[in-house]
Enzyme design. Structure first.
Site, short mmCIF file in Angstrom:
data_model
loop_
_atom_site.label_atom_id
_atom_site.label_comp_id
_atom_site.label_asym_id
_atom_site.label_seq_id
_atom_site.Cartn_x
_atom_site.Cartn_y
_atom_site.Cartn_z
N SER A 308 51.76 86.61 31.79
CA SER A 308 53.18 85.80 32.20
C SER A 308 53.63 87.22 32.91
O SER A 308 53.22 87.59 33.69
CB SER A 308 53.87 85.38 31.05
OG SER A 308 55.07 84.77 31.35
N ASP A 396 48.80 75.12 35.35
CA ASP A 396 49.96 76.28 35.20
C ASP A 396 50.68 75.09 35.31
O ASP A 396 50.92 75.70 37.09
CB ASP A 396 49.66 77.23 35.12
CG ASP A 396 51.04 78.38 33.92
OD1 ASP A 396 52.29 77.65 34.17
OD2 ASP A 396 50.04 79.22 34.16
N HIS A 428 50.42 76.96 30.71
CA HIS A 428 50.57 78.49 30.61
C HIS A 428 50.17 78.88 29.57
O HIS A 428 50.97 79.06 28.23
CB HIS A 428 52.22 78.65 31.57
CG HIS A 428 52.49 79.97 31.52
ND1 HIS A 428 52.32 80.75 32.83
CD2 HIS A 428 53.64 80.88 30.19
CE1 HIS A 428 53.50 82.03 32.10
NE2 HIS A 428 53.69 81.72 31.20
#
Length: 470
Positions: A308, A396, A428
């Site tokens: 991330s 995602d 994600h």
């Protein structure tokens, strides 16, 4: 509720119309008022406050008058609320407030520095706490009691002996181990996680954690810089499966709470405003230089791994400082800050005002969009020459697949070594166990090829002692 400018508004609804009770700066309260728990009688709300302090303390908001009063504080540590607010989005976690199961009264408050500190606010609980903390040298996590406060079930987080749960009887002082989450793990074979403080080039203290492989001389090791996500999160002492895997494969693992991380005071978090690919990245490079300067890390075998925001930081690392890292793993990371911000669904954008809007910029403002582009790895892809593993979930919606597709295509056009692992049934962060195994297997083999660590086919060294820092 959240106002358009990011202000946090506490309101009551009378006949369908909101009546403001109190307002708070969104700059100070990224996640709203956390933990935001009603008092036992419902007349107030407990929340973490920065009023009059850089450190988050526990306060009570009177829901009739809007008056804020301090309940408890620590002179040096933050209330452990922001980190737990993030964790609640991915897994169940305990509140920073310890409350009586039957009455709801406040018994204790959790603070977090290098390790957890609990303030007991109730005399009976203070006596219980002193006893149960003797059951483990870990940090107390889950805790519950019967209605009388006699029998307690407690569990502990630990860097090498995770999640053991005990039953304690305060009337007799007797205790017994109920279970361990994974009894197959041998604490003697796992690596200790050591708190260290690194000084950034501008003098800012960077609270960090170093994990060294067992039974290995802690000099000139291959090192993996493991970068947390968010970036409004923080690394903390405890069991980290990825950290332990990397240490088992022979890597020193360094986790840095760079500026922008939460839990170290408001100023440390806000020092990241406008510093994506700037001072936030400098903090990571300073940490690498610290490890090399102490003789812990081989400067020719430095890797970086992150997911991330940590994935974005990984791409920044290889595009802004291409000579530092010998291998990089980008897991669901952002390559283009402008396209990322524009891909956020409209109904979510207000919620990002205090995060991305304040810290990074508004892609609809030309000057800010230009600055965001300058801080985006995709626009420096021509500088990347570090071998790269990119990992992405096809579904995602937070960091869409295009963020990874674009950077991979740019590198393949230049014949830069890049591996691309995409899972069609993930979003994600991978949740399917087989996909997680595939990700970690690909990571360990990729790092072994470029940094010289072990793979699962090679035997691990046997622990003969705990490593000490040189």
């Amino acid at each position: 509720m959240l106002a358009a400018d990011g202000t946090i508004v506490v309101a009551r609804w009378n006949d369908g119309a909101p009546e403001t009770i109190a307002e708070f700066s969104g700059r100070d309260h990224l996640y709203g008022l956390v933990p935001g728990e009603l008092t036992a009688d419902g007349s107030g709300m407990w929340f973490g406050s920065y009023t009059g302090s850089d450190r988050m303390r526990l306060a009570r908001l009177d829901l009739t008058t809007g008056v804020e009063t301090e309940v408890d504080s620590h002179p040096e540590l933050d209330l452990d609320a922001l980190r737990r607010a993030v964790l609640q989005g991915v897994r169940q976690t305990e509140s920073p407030l310890i409350r009586h199961r039957h009455t709801g009264e406040l018994l204790g408050v959790r603070y977090l520095g290098e390790r957890q500190v609990i303030h007991a606010l109730d005399p009976h609980f203070a006596d219980v706490l002193a006893k149960v903390e003797q059951l483990s040298d870990g940090d107390l996590e889950a805790i519950s009691t019967d209605d009388t406060g006699t029998r307690w079930v407690v569990s502990f987080t630990h860097d090498r002996d995770p999640d053991r749960t005990w039953l304690y009887d305060h009337s007799t002082g007797a205790s017994r181990l109920l279970f361990a989450d994974d009894p197959r793990l041998d604490p003697a074979a796992l690596a200790p996680m050591t708190p260290v403080t690194i000084t950034a080039r501008d003098g800012r203290a960077l609270p960090s954690y170093l994990t060294l492989p067992v039974a290995t001389e802690p000099t000139t090791l291959p090192l993996v810089l493991l970068v947390h996500g968010g970036p409004w999160y923080r690394d903390a002492w405890g069991f980290g499966p990825q950290t332990q895997l990397l240490a088992n494969r022979g890597y020193a693992v360094l986790q840095v709470n760079f500026r922008g991380s939460v839990g170290y005071g408001n100023a440390h978090t806000q020092a990241a405003v406008g510093e994506f690919a700037g001072a936030m990245h400098d903090d990571l490079i300073d940490a690498v230089n610290w490890a090399v300067g102490r003789g812990l890390a081989d400067p020719e075998r430095i890797g970086i791994v992150g997911g991330s925001y940590g994935g974005y930081a990984t791409l920044v690392a290889v595009s802004f400082t291409p000579d530092v890292f010998a291998a990089a793993v980008d897991y669901v990371g952002i390559s283009d800050l402008v396209s990322f911000a524009k891909s956020v669904p409209p109904f979510v954008r207000r919620n990002l005002t205090n995060f991305w809007g304040r810290y990074v910029g508004d892609p609809d403002v030309p000057e800010q969009a230009a600055d965001m582009a300058a801080r985006s790895p995709i626009h420096r892809a021509d500088r990347i020459r570090t071998p790269l593993l990119v990992v992405q979930g096809a579904n995602d919606v937070r960091v869409v697949r295009a963020e990874s597709d674009t950077i991979v295509a740019a590198l393949r056009d230049r014949d830069v070594e890049v591996e691309y692992l995409v899972k069609d049934d993930e979003g994600h962060g991978f949740v399917n166990p087989q996909n997680q195994i595939d990700f970690h297997r690909a990571t360990e083999r990729f790092l072994a090829r470029h940094l010289g660590g072990r793979t699962d086919a090679e035997p691990a060294p046997h622990r003969s002692h705990r490593n000490d820092l040189p």
